[in-house]
Design a protein around this motif. Structure first.
Motif, PDB file in Angstrom:
ATOM      1  N   LYS A   3       0.833  -1.200   0.000  1.00  0.00           N
ATOM      2  CA  LYS A   3       0.000   0.000   0.000  1.00  0.00           C
ATOM      3  C   LYS A   3       0.868   1.249   0.000  1.00  0.00           C
ATOM      4  CE  LYS A   3      -3.625   2.400   2.605  1.00  0.00           C
ATOM      5  NZ  LYS A   3      -4.448   2.389   3.840  1.00  0.00           N
ATOM      6  N   GLN A   4       1.934   1.193   0.779  1.00  0.00           N
ATOM      7  CA  GLN A   4       2.864   2.326   0.833  1.00  0.00           C
ATOM      8  C   GLN A   4       3.637   2.480  -0.473  1.00  0.00           C
ATOM      9  OE1 GLN A   4       5.875   3.007   4.210  1.00  0.00           O
ATOM     10  NE2 GLN A   4       7.130   2.131   2.569  1.00  0.00           N
ATOM     11  N   SER A   5       4.034   1.345  -1.057  1.00  0.00           N
ATOM     12  CA  SER A   5       4.908   1.365  -2.244  1.00  0.00           C
ATOM     13  C   SER A   5       4.358   0.391  -3.284  1.00  0.00           C
ATOM     14  CB  SER A   5       6.335   0.972  -1.851  1.00  0.00           C
ATOM     15  OG  SER A   5       6.765   1.701  -0.719  1.00  0.00           O
ATOM     16  N   PRO A   6       3.321   0.773  -4.012  1.00  0.00           N
ATOM     17  CA  PRO A   6       2.676  -0.141  -4.952  1.00  0.00           C
ATOM     18  C   PRO A   6       3.601  -0.668  -6.050  1.00  0.00           C
ATOM     19  CG  PRO A   6       1.323   1.809  -4.576  1.00  0.00           C
ATOM     20  CD  PRO A   6       2.656   2.083  -3.954  1.00  0.00           C
ATOM     21  N   SER A   7       4.714   0.021  -6.310  1.00  0.00           N
ATOM     22  CA  SER A   7       5.583  -0.400  -7.411  1.00  0.00           C
ATOM     23  C   SER A   7       6.524  -1.533  -7.035  1.00  0.00           C
ATOM     24  CB  SER A   7       6.411   0.795  -7.897  1.00  0.00           C
ATOM     25  OG  SER A   7       7.247   1.279  -6.851  1.00  0.00           O
ATOM     26  N   ILE A   8       6.567  -1.937  -5.761  1.00  0.00           N
ATOM     27  CA  ILE A   8       7.456  -3.036  -5.361  1.00  0.00           C
ATOM     28  C   ILE A   8       6.982  -4.327  -6.026  1.00  0.00           C
ATOM     29  CG2 ILE A   8       8.103  -4.531  -3.440  1.00  0.00           C
ATOM     30  CD1 ILE A   8       8.305  -2.167  -1.673  1.00  0.00           C
ATOM     31  N   PRO A   9       7.842  -4.976  -6.836  1.00  0.00           N
ATOM     32  CA  PRO A   9       7.377  -6.171  -7.535  1.00  0.00           C
ATOM     33  C   PRO A   9       7.352  -7.416  -6.653  1.00  0.00           C
ATOM     34  CG  PRO A   9       9.635  -5.682  -8.147  1.00  0.00           C
ATOM     35  CD  PRO A   9       9.168  -4.556  -7.265  1.00  0.00           C
TER      36      PRO A   9
END
Length: 410
Positions: free
Chosen positions: A299-305
């Motif tokens: 939620k904080q960092s949606p781009s983390i794969p």
């Protein structure tokens, strides 16, 4: 005062995350002097895919502590530098964190080379240091706490499982620096312990991307199993070239590093299916603590794969330090060290993690998994795995002044 371009770049590297780490709820506490938490992680260059989730985990932990009222009545503030996958940057920024920023603690370093570049600086300037990465073991330093897994916690489980009853000829490929070189020795030991034979060990610098000649050598050697300790984004090319050469499915692969730069996400299923790995954490763990951590971080960092052991151990390393500060009622380096040495634990996304006084490593769960359809499927769990390799050479209770990395006799 005039600022040089270098000063502006340094400020830009540190300020955005510091600002993010100070939520609105703490605006009334701005009068309190923040406790500075240092971060040295690669967010660009070949190791960036590993470093970015580690920084995001550190941000998450700091924001959680601040939202709960801070630590010792003070807000936490992150001071982060992107070390750009460059050892010289590590050395430069380590000195800045210690001398200019005067942080209370540093979490950082990814490769063993980067850790060994900055560890002496933090010893010299007496700044508490946490290394939150799986590694080859052997660091014995009272100023350093290592929260990632060591070979006795993972490789010892992975090699026998991958060899099974019939895979006796093993070929090893690894990155050409201390992690790869020492891990390859552990692999050879565990292969021998299982009655197997290592037919060859090949090392590669981190910038190598052409593995064609090596694949030809492996084809000629005809091993039953390939063990990999390749590191970084460039080495991911091996798995594509292995599949293109028609070797996928002919010789199984087990790796101590596959997944740390998001290989199951970046490769297609045909290139990654079946690869075995063993770590202290997989994002696919379904415990309440794991699913809650994954949800908050994404939620904080949606781009983390993908969230690997590196990110989870960073989150847990940060919280172990928090627990140490709470117990010590101080951010003083030695007071926190002595508090941690009482055997403090934290129940994190990987399970219960407990500081071992003698080694400054942790007892933690280990997990063995295989890739299927670009996801890890956990096959076995090893609870409360101890860092027995490092414990064989390190006893900080008897020798508290020790501060070197031992190459463990194998």
């Amino acid at each position: 005062m005039a600022l040089s371009r270098r000063d502006l770049l340094r400020t830009a590297a540190a300020v955005p995350l510091s600002t993010l780490a100070m939520p609105a709820v703490l605006r009334s506490a701005r009068a309190e002097t923040p406790i500075l938490v240092g971060s040295l992680h690669d967010q660009s260059g070949p190791i960036a895919a590993s470093g970015t989730p580690m920084v995001e985990s550190l941000k998450l932990g700091i924001e959680e502590v601040n939202a709960a009222g801070g630590l010792l009545g003070r807000p936490l503030q992150l001071v982060h530098y992107d070390t750009q996958s460059n050892i010289q940057m590590y050395s430069q920024y380590a000195q800045q964190l210690a001398v200019r920023d005067k942080v209370a603690v540093v979490h950082g370093g990814i490769t063993s080379a980067s850790r060994e570049a900055i560890r002496p600086t933090f010893n010299r300037f007496r700044v508490l240091y946490f290394y939150n990465v799986l590694y080859e073991g052997g660091v014995c330093d009272r100023n350093t706490f290592c929260t990632g897994t060591t070979p006795a916690q993972t490789v010892e489980k992975l090699v026998p499982y991958a060899m099974g009853k019939d895979k006796k000829k093993v070929y090893i490929i690894a990155a050409d620096y201390n992690y790869g070189q020492i891990t390859a020795k552990w692999m050879q030991k565990y292969v021998k312990d299982q009655g197997g034979e290592t037919v060859s060990v090949d090392f590669f610098p981190l910038d190598v991307t052409n593995f064609g000649p090596t694949i030809s050598k492996i084809q000629a050697a005809k091993p039953d199993l390939l063990l990999s300790a390749l590191v970084g984004g460039n080495h991911t090319a091996f798995y594509r070239q292995w599949t293109s050469a028609g070797m996928k499915g002919q010789i199984p692969i087990a790796s101590t590093t596959f997944g740390l730069v998001n290989e199951p996400s970046t490769l297609n299923a045909a290139e990654s299916d079946g690869v075995l790995g063993a770590y202290g954490y997989f994002e696919e763990l379904t415990t309440p603590a794991s699913t809650a951590y994954v949800a908050k971080l994404k939620k904080q960092s949606p781009s983390i794969p993908y969230i690997s052991e590196l990110a989870a151990a960073t989150y847990e390393g940060f919280y172990l330090w928090v627990e140490g500060v709470k117990k010590a009622k101080s951010i003083d380096r030695m007071a926190v060290t002595e508090a941690l040495e009482t055997g403090l634990s934290f129940d994190g996304p990987t399970g219960k993690v407990t500081i071992d006084h003698a080694t400054h490593h942790v007892t933690r769960n280990a997990y063995l998994a295989a890739v299927k359809d670009r996801k890890w499927t956990v096959r076995e769990t090893f609870p409360d795995a101890k860092p027995q390799d490092t414990a064989a050479v390190c006893n900080l209770i008897k020798n508290p002044r020790d501060n070197k990395q031992y190459e463990i006799s194998i």
